[in-house]
Design an enzyme around this catalytic site. Structure first.
Site, PDB file in Angstrom:
ATOM      1  N   GLU A   6      45.581  39.245  54.860  1.00  0.00           N
ATOM      2  CA  GLU A   6      45.578  39.684  53.464  1.00  0.00           C
ATOM      3  C   GLU A   6      45.902  38.587  52.462  1.00  0.00           C
ATOM      4  OE1 GLU A   6      46.808  44.334  53.656  1.00  0.00           O
ATOM      5  OE2 GLU A   6      48.495  42.938  53.852  1.00  0.00           O
TER       6      GLU A   6
HETATM    7  C1  ACM Z   1      48.414  43.913  58.264  1.00  0.00           C
HETATM    8  O1  ACM Z   1      48.516  45.140  58.440  1.00  0.00           O
HETATM    9  N1  ACM Z   1      48.293  43.424  57.048  1.00  0.00           N
HETATM   10  C2  ACM Z   1      48.412  42.998  59.385  1.00  0.00           C
END
Ligand code: ACM
Length: 637
Positions: free
Chosen positions: A306
């Site tokens: 992310e």
């Molecule tokens: C995640 O759930 N961002 C690894």
């Protein structure tokens, strides 16, 4: 007689064999039973070490605690003899032989294992076999041959979003050992907190943790505690995104000028490490060096998920760097960064693990890919020669029914890891968000693939849930009465018992949550999957005489539960819906018993009403609806 999985499940259902979880690979019934009395002792022959000695002591203590029998040092031959061929390494390692055989007869129990780690797994099985008999406690005669299906069987715990003290971590390690899990993935840093002491760069924890961090001594203590239970500890320092907490003390690491503050909200945030500055690698080298010494496991997790590239895009110097190096995207820059971090890790003898975003040709092929976005990335990683672990489908923060996790099968590879992200779980509630569903997932990771009978899983999970309570887990602790000022409040208890707490998908839109909002409401005191509702569902499906009577008692209780309630305001609609559900249930029972068909449209009207009741209210779902639905379907036959 070897029992194939289905037959074994049937024998467990008949009560012939205790409901083991995870289910062993092979179980044979043997005549006789081993009586467990105050002379019970465990002794080892063959290879042994301090870890095995400690585990044998824990087994005796646990049997004594759970049976209520004070154990005296028996003078007779030991009731349980442990025979190991070889000593496992001091620190547990990936791919150890964890197989064991357990033979119990009326005379003695023998646990044989190739390694001491295998013996640890077998001791857990023995503990689960101790049950009340006709006259005191006993273990049934069995011959068990067992080994895990996957080498990597993990639980990830996020201690950044909500702080998890050492005692919380330790009791969860105890529970993990009880269901033969062997990897504790410790998500130590994120935007909301940097939770481990760095001596080289102390502002990381001093300014990035609100004082809630593990000292290096505490880390060593937890790592040793885990190793004692045959559990590897993998630290995760998430980078280059999810790093806001680092930048509070060291804003110069970020890709945009500070100052930075610990993030209080949930989500994905803009601050990102500037990977183009050489100083970043000096800093990472320091921190990774310190952590590499603290965490003996060969594997080290760098997150990588992310990344919000807004700061990179807005930075003229980072954009110039990308052009100079012929990089066409932020993804390419991140891949270049990952390769440099991988080189640092290698210098410290560590193998890189990362979330599936890190998959790129720059990464050398020993890296391990943890798939969270879908199974495809795992297949892709495998095609490109990387080893993988599956987490997609094992997100405990979604608080799905245990069967949903249970039926999610990892593809060939190292195995799987369940993830406990803690936006909506505190150290108080986290056990109840992990357990007992995690026990079902542990079975998926350990037992043969064909072990997938849902009813058997739920029955054995319910047993394991109580077993875990003996081990100190707090998942069944009653916190509902806090809401009535600790006054006895049976009605509130009834409502909580047939409600399911919702997970992140519902809660993130339900109100404005931050890390400063206390998790002390009804939803936080309620389990993700009502065991009571499940039992009633099973009764509604069977509908024998006693089932019908038990259903009637529950429905009557529900139908009157709203009268004179003293509930928190937000529970008013939920409580009214429970009472209405009880009334529908009573009416459905009347039709079923009389054999008289309900009037045209009645079933459809009730169904629609129940549909409405099943929408989240006060961030919980009314689980009571489910058994009533089953009765409506029966009427519709
Ligand atoms: C995640 O759930 N961002 C690894």
């Amino acid at each position: 007689m070897k029992l194939p999985a289905l037959l074994l499940v049937a024998r467990i259902a008949q009560g012939a064999i205790p409901g083991l979880m995870p289910l062993p690979m092979k179980v044979e019934e043997v005549a006789g039973r081993l009586v467990i009395d105050s002379g019970f002792t465990v002794a080892s022959t063959g290879a042994t070490n301090a870890r095995l000695d400690a585990a044998m002591k824990r087994l005796s203590d646990r049997i004594s605690r759970e049976t209520g029998i004070p154990l005296h040092k028996g003078t007779n031959r030991p009731a349980l003899v442990v025979e190991c061929k070889t000593n496992s390494p001091q620190t547990p390692e990936l791919g150890e032989d964890e197989s064991y055989r357990l033979d119990i007869t009326a005379r003695q129990a023998t646990l044989s294992a190739a390694t001491t780690t295998g013996a640890l797994r077998g001791l857990e099985t023995f503990a689960q076999l101790v049950v009340p008999g006709a006259d005191g406690f006993e273990a049934p005669g069995v011959h068990i041959e067992d080994k895990p299906r996957f080498a990597w069987r993990g639980l990830m715990l996020d201690v950044s979003r909500h702080w998890m003290p050492v005692e919380t971590v330790k009791r969860n390690l105890d529970a993990m050992a009880a269901v033969k899990l062997n990897v504790f993935h410790w998500h130590l840093s994120d935007d909301q907190g940097f939770r481990v002491e760095s001596k080289r760069h102390p502002r990381l924890q001093e300014l990035g943790s609100d004082g809630n961090f593990y000292t290096q001594n505490q880390i060593r203590d937890v790592v040793a505690y885990a190793a004692d239970r045959g559990i590897r500890v993998i630290p995760e320092l998430d980078m280059p995104g999810h790093m806001t907490a680092w930048f509070v003390g060291y804003p110069e690491l970020a890709s945009a000028p500070g100052p930075y503050a610990i993030e209080r909200k949930w989500g994905v945030f803009a601050p990102a490490l500037d990977p183009t500055r050489p100083e970043a690698y000096t800093f990472l080298e320091d921190v990774i060096g310190e952590m590499a010494a603290l965490f003996p496991d060969r594997y080290f997790h760098i997150g990588g998920d992310e990344l919000d590239d807004a700061q990179w895009k807005a930075s003229p110097s980072i954009q110039a760097f990308e052009r100079q190096h012929g990089m066409k995207s932020s993804a390419e820059l991140q891949a270049w960064f990952n390769a440099r971090v991988q080189a640092i890790l290698k210098k410290h003898g560590k193998t890189l693990v990362g979330w599936d975003e890190i998959l790129s040709p720059e990464l050398s092929s020993d890296a391990v890919i943890q798939s969270w976005r879908g199974p495809d990335s795992l297949a892709e990683a495998s095609r490109r020669g990387y080893r993988g672990i599956l987490s997609f489908g094992y997100y405990l923060d979604h608080m799905l029914p245990a069967k949903t996790y249970y039926l999610n099968d990892p593809p060939a590879g190292l195995g799987g890891e369940a993830c406990m992200w803690t936006e909506y779980a505190s150290s108080e509630s986290v056990d109840s968000r992990i357990w007992p569903a995690m026990a079902a997932i542990a079975e998926r990771f350990w037992s043969p693939r064909e072990v997938r009978d849902i009813d058997s899983m739920y029955r054995r999970m319910a047993r394991m849930s109580r077993e875990l309570e003996w081990l100190g887990l707090k998942h069944r602790e009653d916190r509902v009465e806090r809401l009535s000022g600790n006054e006895p409040n049976r009605r509130l208890y009834v409502l909580a018992g047939v409600s399911d707490a919702t997970g992140i998908e519902v809660r993130r839109d339900a109100r404005h949550y931050t890390s400063l909002v206390p998790l002390n409401r009804f939803v936080d005191a309620v389990a993700p999957e009502s065991e009571n509702a499940r039992a009633l569902e099973a009764m509604a499906a069977r509908r024998n005489g006693t089932d019908i009577e038990a259903l009637r008692v529950s429905f009557e209780q529900w139908s009157m539960n709203d009268t004179g309630n003293r509930f928190p305001e937000e529970l008013t609609p939920l409580s009214k819906n429970l009472s209405a559900t009880g009334a529908i249930g009573l009416e459905a029972l009347r039709y079923l018993e009389s054999g008289k068909a309900p009037p045209a449209g009645w079933i459809e009207t009730q169904r629609r009403t129940l549909d409405g009741f099943e929408k989240p209210t006060a961030e919980v779902v009314l689980a009571a609806v489910r058994p009533v639905r089953i009765l409506l379907e029966a009427l519709n036959q």
